[in-house]
Design a protein around this motif. Structure first.
Motif, PDB file in Angstrom:
ATOM      1  N   SER A  50     -47.508  -1.441 -36.451  1.00  0.00           N
ATOM      2  CA  SER A  50     -45.688  -1.552 -35.904  1.00  0.00           C
ATOM      3  C   SER A  50     -45.757  -1.261 -34.867  1.00  0.00           C
ATOM      4  N   ASP A  51     -46.852  -1.024 -33.775  1.00  0.00           N
ATOM      5  CA  ASP A  51     -46.591  -1.373 -31.661  1.00  0.00           C
ATOM      6  C   ASP A  51     -46.034  -2.382 -31.530  1.00  0.00           C
ATOM      7  N   ARG A  52     -44.606  -2.089 -31.444  1.00  0.00           N
ATOM      8  CA  ARG A  52     -44.201  -3.833 -31.074  1.00  0.00           C
ATOM      9  C   ARG A  52     -44.422  -4.484 -29.475  1.00  0.00           C
ATOM     10  N   ARG A  53     -46.018  -3.095 -29.149  1.00  0.00           N
ATOM     11  CA  ARG A  53     -46.783  -3.664 -27.631  1.00  0.00           C
ATOM     12  C   ARG A  53     -47.743  -4.366 -28.298  1.00  0.00           C
ATOM     13  N   THR A  54     -48.060  -4.612 -29.521  1.00  0.00           N
ATOM     14  CA  THR A  54     -49.536  -5.437 -29.444  1.00  0.00           C
ATOM     15  C   THR A  54     -48.856  -6.280 -31.382  1.00  0.00           C
ATOM     16  N   ALA A  55     -47.184  -5.976 -31.520  1.00  0.00           N
ATOM     17  CA  ALA A  55     -47.730  -6.816 -33.594  1.00  0.00           C
ATOM     18  C   ALA A  55     -47.122  -7.572 -33.532  1.00  0.00           C
TER      19      ALA A  55
END
Length: 419
Positions: free
Chosen positions: A360-365
């Motif tokens: 759910s982390d937009r930096r890694t999703a």
């Protein structure tokens, strides 16, 4: 030929010192940089044939100062620069300063020049480009090639960066006065050097896995910074991290240029002199004071590099270090790497559970590295179909040709019939 290379190395070392001296004296970054480039070219042509002068830095400062004065005197230069230099600094004063150039050339302003290139008004890509150009001495064409952009594009980026520095710096060559501001600017310098190294060690785009000129230059500049700030622990930590990481470069690719993961590398091909230097540096630095993120990353790299073979790796120690790093500087990349360590200590299922926190982390999703690590852990777990699918999806998302080929080869080996 050796003498020519020796002159080139000397000029690379002296370039930021000469530029710093001129900017301190005349206060106009972009014009001073042009003058220093002309002096460097003159030295590159004259010194191999005539010999290096007794005071090479003074020679460069003197010649560059004269070039700058000549530019101000000329009609063409007057149209382009009179408002910026001649009106602010009377020509007579310029001539006087040029006459005193060699006598005032002993001061090394390289640290302040690094601070200037990493001015907070500049976006990160411009900080990197300006640092490589002004402090690193790379040509615009070399920087453009390293970052896979047209030379004209990089020239515009560097030109805009110079203009921004000129407009934003009322005192162009002075260290920040406040302790907090000084610390913030030094942190920015370290971050830029870290980014330059990473781009050189694993290029984000293109057909080559690495861009050695960038990582080599990052190490050289970090050595310079460490020489100027020998008591700064994080600078020592960053230099150690670079040395320990770059020591593996020769083993990272096979004879055909294919990527070789750390676990499969021939460790006899590692540069063990760099390993020794890096381990010694971080061993001396860690007990000295407050531990920072670069020091912890260097300690992790040291554990990897000290293992004679992959099975001898002290994974519990690496996991503990990643735990400290995540507490000190939490970010998804640290969590991603910690998941690998968790898998090595507690099993792949535990590592996969930790990876779910990044979905759910937009930096890694949607980043290929998350998929690649997940594929690796699924492979360890024995779920070859799911691992093959994840490898394929990771390959689709990376822009690095060697990494794409490596990921696809893994996918085909595990699930050859999978779409």
């Amino acid at each position: 030929m050796n003498e020519t290379h020796g002159v080139e190395d000397l000029l690379r070392e002296l370039a930021p010192q000469a530029l710093g001296a001129l900017v301190r004296r005349y206060g106009v970054f972009d014009t001073c940089e042009d003058a220093v480039q002309e002096a460097l070219l003159a030295a590159a042509l004259q010194w191999p044939a005539e010999g290096v002068p007794d005071n090479p830095r003074g020679w460069l400062v003197t010649v560059a100062s004269r070039r700058l004065v000549d530019q101000v005197r000329s009609e063409q230069a007057r149209r382009r620069r009179e408002d910026r230099i001649a009106l602010a600094t009377p020509q007579a004063e310029l001539l006087s300063r040029a006459a005193d150039a060699e006598a005032d050339s002993d001061r090394d302003d390289s640290l302040v020049l690094l601070f200037l290139c990493c001015h907070p008004a500049l976006p990160e890509p411009s900080q990197i480009a300006l640092t490589l150009r002004a402090v690193g001495g790379l040509t615009t064409a070399q920087i453009a090639a390293a970052f896979l952009v047209p030379e004209a594009t990089m020239a515009q980026r560097i030109s805009r960066a110079k203009q921004t520095v000129r407009k934003k710096s009322a005192t162009p060559l002075a260290l920040p006065r406040a302790d907090a501001d000084h610390a913030d600017r030094l942190e920015a310098v370290l971050h830029v050097l870290y980014l330059i190294f990473n781009e050189g060690y694993t290029a984000t785009d293109g057909a080559d896995l690495t861009a050695p000129a960038l990582s080599t230059e990052a190490i050289r500049l970090t050595r310079l910074l460490y020489r100027l700030l020998p008591d700064h622990a994080e600078t020592a930590g960053l230099l150690s991290l670079m040395l320990l990481t770059d020591a593996r470069r020769a083993a990272r690719t096979g004879p055909d240029g294919a990527l070789v993961p750390l676990a499969e590398q021939d460790r006899t091909r590692w540069d063990h002199r760099r390993v020794t230097e890096g381990v010694d540096l971080i061993s001396r630095t860690l007990p000295r004071g407050q531990v920072g993120s670069y020091q912890l990353q260097a300690a992790i790299a040291a554990v990897h590099d000290e293992a004679e073979h992959v099975d001898a790796t002290d994974w519990p120690q690496i996991l503990a270090l990643y735990g400290l790093l995540e507490h000190l500087a939490p970010n998804p990349v640290v969590t991603l790497n910690r998941a690998v360590a968790v898998a090595m200590v507690d099993g792949p299922a535990a590592g996969l559970d930790l990876l779910t926190t990044l979905d759910s982390d937009r930096r890694t999703a949607h980043h290929y590295r998350l998929l690649a690590v997940r594929a690796h852990l699924l492979e360890q777990l024995g779920d070859h179909a799911a691992a093959g699918h994840a490898y394929r999806e990771a390959a689709r998302r990376t822009s690095s040709t060697p990494e794409r080929r490596h990921l696809m080869s893994r996918a085909v080996r595990l699930a050859p019939g999978q779409d």
